[in-house]
Design a protein around this motif. Sequence first.
Motif, PDB file in Angstrom:
ATOM      1  N   SER A 299      12.647 -31.507  29.569  1.00 15.46           N
ATOM      2  CA  SER A 299      12.627 -30.757  28.307  1.00 15.46           C
ATOM      3  C   SER A 299      13.858 -29.857  28.248  1.00 15.46           C
ATOM      4  CB  SER A 299      11.340 -29.939  28.178  1.00 15.46           C
ATOM      5  OG  SER A 299      11.202 -29.044  29.257  1.00 15.46           O
ATOM      6  N   TRP A 300      14.306 -29.586  27.011  1.00 12.88           N
ATOM      7  CA  TRP A 300      15.526 -28.811  26.823  1.00 12.88           C
ATOM      8  C   TRP A 300      15.551 -28.204  25.435  1.00 12.88           C
ATOM      9  CZ3 TRP A 300      14.912 -34.003  26.759  1.00 12.88           C
ATOM     10  CH2 TRP A 300      15.272 -34.675  25.601  1.00 12.88           C
ATOM     11  N   ASP A 301      16.400 -27.191  25.286  1.00 13.55           N
ATOM     12  CA  ASP A 301      16.641 -26.573  23.982  1.00 13.55           C
ATOM     13  C   ASP A 301      18.055 -26.871  23.494  1.00 13.55           C
ATOM     14  OD1 ASP A 301      14.114 -25.368  23.775  1.00 13.55           O
ATOM     15  OD2 ASP A 301      14.761 -23.678  25.001  1.00 13.55           O
ATOM     16  N   ALA A 302      19.011 -26.973  24.410  1.00 12.57           N
ATOM     17  CA  ALA A 302      20.417 -27.164  24.043  1.00 12.57           C
ATOM     18  C   ALA A 302      20.671 -28.607  23.593  1.00 12.57           C
ATOM     19  CB  ALA A 302      21.314 -26.814  25.227  1.00 12.57           C
ATOM     20  N   ASP A 303      21.341 -28.754  22.486  1.00  8.21           N
ATOM     21  CA  ASP A 303      21.625 -30.082  21.927  1.00  8.21           C
ATOM     22  C   ASP A 303      22.498 -30.940  22.835  1.00  8.21           C
ATOM     23  OD1 ASP A 303      20.107 -29.601  19.673  1.00  8.21           O
ATOM     24  OD2 ASP A 303      21.811 -28.884  18.482  1.00  8.21           O
ATOM     25  N   LYS A 304      23.230 -30.330  23.746  1.00  6.81           N
ATOM     26  CA  LYS A 304      24.120 -31.105  24.622  1.00  6.81           C
ATOM     27  C   LYS A 304      23.370 -32.129  25.473  1.00  6.81           C
ATOM     28  CE  LYS A 304      24.297 -28.093  28.707  1.00  6.81           C
ATOM     29  NZ  LYS A 304      25.226 -27.384  29.605  1.00  6.81           N
ATOM     30  N   TRP A 305      22.064 -31.940  25.658  1.00  5.79           N
ATOM     31  CA  TRP A 305      21.305 -32.848  26.520  1.00  5.79           C
ATOM     32  C   TRP A 305      20.961 -34.169  25.846  1.00  5.79           C
ATOM     33  CZ3 TRP A 305      21.925 -32.012  31.315  1.00  5.79           C
ATOM     34  CH2 TRP A 305      22.127 -30.709  31.782  1.00  5.79           C
ATOM     35  N   MET A 306      20.914 -34.199  24.525  1.00  3.73           N
ATOM     36  CA  MET A 306      20.555 -35.444  23.831  1.00  3.73           C
ATOM     37  C   MET A 306      21.449 -36.607  24.252  1.00  3.73           C
ATOM     38  SD  MET A 306      17.879 -34.930  21.957  1.00  3.73           S
ATOM     39  CE  MET A 306      17.776 -35.801  20.407  1.00  3.73           C
ATOM     40  N   PRO A 307      22.773 -36.501  24.150  1.00  4.03           N
ATOM     41  CA  PRO A 307      23.610 -37.637  24.568  1.00  4.03           C
ATOM     42  C   PRO A 307      23.605 -37.859  26.081  1.00  4.03           C
ATOM     43  CG  PRO A 307      24.981 -35.799  23.841  1.00  4.03           C
ATOM     44  CD  PRO A 307      23.561 -35.441  23.516  1.00  4.03           C
ATOM     45  N   LYS A 308      23.400 -36.813  26.857  1.00  2.29           N
ATOM     46  CA  LYS A 308      23.408 -36.951  28.314  1.00  2.29           C
ATOM     47  C   LYS A 308      22.181 -37.713  28.817  1.00  2.29           C
ATOM     48  CE  LYS A 308      26.054 -32.712  28.977  1.00  2.29           C
ATOM     49  NZ  LYS A 308      27.111 -32.777  29.960  1.00  2.29           N
ATOM     50  N   LEU A 309      21.133 -37.727  28.012  1.00  2.00           N
ATOM     51  CA  LEU A 309      19.882 -38.384  28.412  1.00  2.00           C
ATOM     52  C   LEU A 309      19.655 -39.709  27.697  1.00  2.00           C
ATOM     53  CD1 LEU A 309      17.633 -35.204  28.491  1.00  2.00           C
ATOM     54  CD2 LEU A 309      18.617 -36.422  30.449  1.00  2.00           C
ATOM     55  N   LYS A 310      20.659 -40.216  27.008  1.00  2.00           N
ATOM     56  CA  LYS A 310      20.451 -41.442  26.232  1.00  2.00           C
ATOM     57  C   LYS A 310      20.064 -42.633  27.110  1.00  2.00           C
ATOM     58  CE  LYS A 310      25.199 -43.034  25.894  1.00  2.00           C
ATOM     59  NZ  LYS A 310      26.303 -43.331  25.031  1.00  2.00           N
ATOM     60  N   SER A 311      20.501 -42.663  28.366  1.00  2.00           N
ATOM     61  CA  SER A 311      20.132 -43.781  29.245  1.00  2.00           C
ATOM     62  C   SER A 311      18.640 -43.747  29.609  1.00  2.00           C
ATOM     63  CB  SER A 311      20.982 -43.778  30.516  1.00  2.00           C
ATOM     64  OG  SER A 311      20.664 -42.644  31.307  1.00  2.00           O
ATOM     65  N   TRP A 312      17.992 -42.613  29.436  1.00  2.00           N
ATOM     66  CA  TRP A 312      16.559 -42.502  29.726  1.00  2.00           C
ATOM     67  C   TRP A 312      15.708 -42.941  28.547  1.00  2.00           C
ATOM     68  CZ3 TRP A 312      15.578 -37.195  32.534  1.00  2.00           C
ATOM     69  CH2 TRP A 312      16.201 -37.228  33.786  1.00  2.00           C
ATOM     70  N   ARG A 313      16.289 -43.061  27.381  1.00  3.68           N
ATOM     71  CA  ARG A 313      15.532 -43.463  26.196  1.00  3.68           C
ATOM     72  C   ARG A 313      15.397 -44.967  26.181  1.00  3.68           C
ATOM     73  NH1 ARG A 313      15.246 -38.880  23.511  1.00  3.68           N
ATOM     74  NH2 ARG A 313      17.000 -37.482  23.441  1.00  3.68           N
ATOM     75  N   LYS A 314      14.222 -45.439  25.889  1.00  3.21           N
ATOM     76  CA  LYS A 314      13.989 -46.881  25.897  1.00  3.21           C
ATOM     77  C   LYS A 314      13.867 -47.400  24.488  1.00  3.21           C
ATOM     78  CE  LYS A 314      12.365 -46.959  30.453  1.00  3.21           C
ATOM     79  NZ  LYS A 314      13.153 -47.006  31.404  1.00  3.21           N
TER      80      LYS A 314
END
Length: 156
Positions: free
Chosen positions: A141-156
Amino acid sequence: MSDHTISLDLRNAEETSQAARALGAALTVGDTILLTGDVGAGKTHFARSLIQSLLTTPEDVPSPTFTLVQTYDTSAGTIWHADLYRLTSTFEIEELGLSDAFQDAICLVEWPDRLGELKPEGALEIALETAGDDSRVLTASWDADKWMPKLKSWRK
């Protein structure tokens, strides 16, 4: 599940390592990962896998339980791996220099509840839970928008 939360079912230690390596590939200086979970939940395994994936020269990555902090020079920048389990005050954290490292390094912090008011804004929080012998549930979980692209490999 909100837009700022991801949950992964990790069936074994290798899947935990794969998730750690995928995240490691996206990290940059100033990123902080706060790792929570019971003893044996896989916090150190996750951190070790992430760190080893970024080392230019392979080396042992021990748990920082007794040293409190281990640092590594990696292809992504300096990584600080901290285990705050044995600390009892935020003064001890300040003595370690961890507050400065939040700006100048990539930080992986086990037992981040010990940070109190020193908890950095914009950190990625990862909770690991055992779900069987080798399986884990990872919730990020996160609040900062910077994590969205950094976690794209975890999205299925």
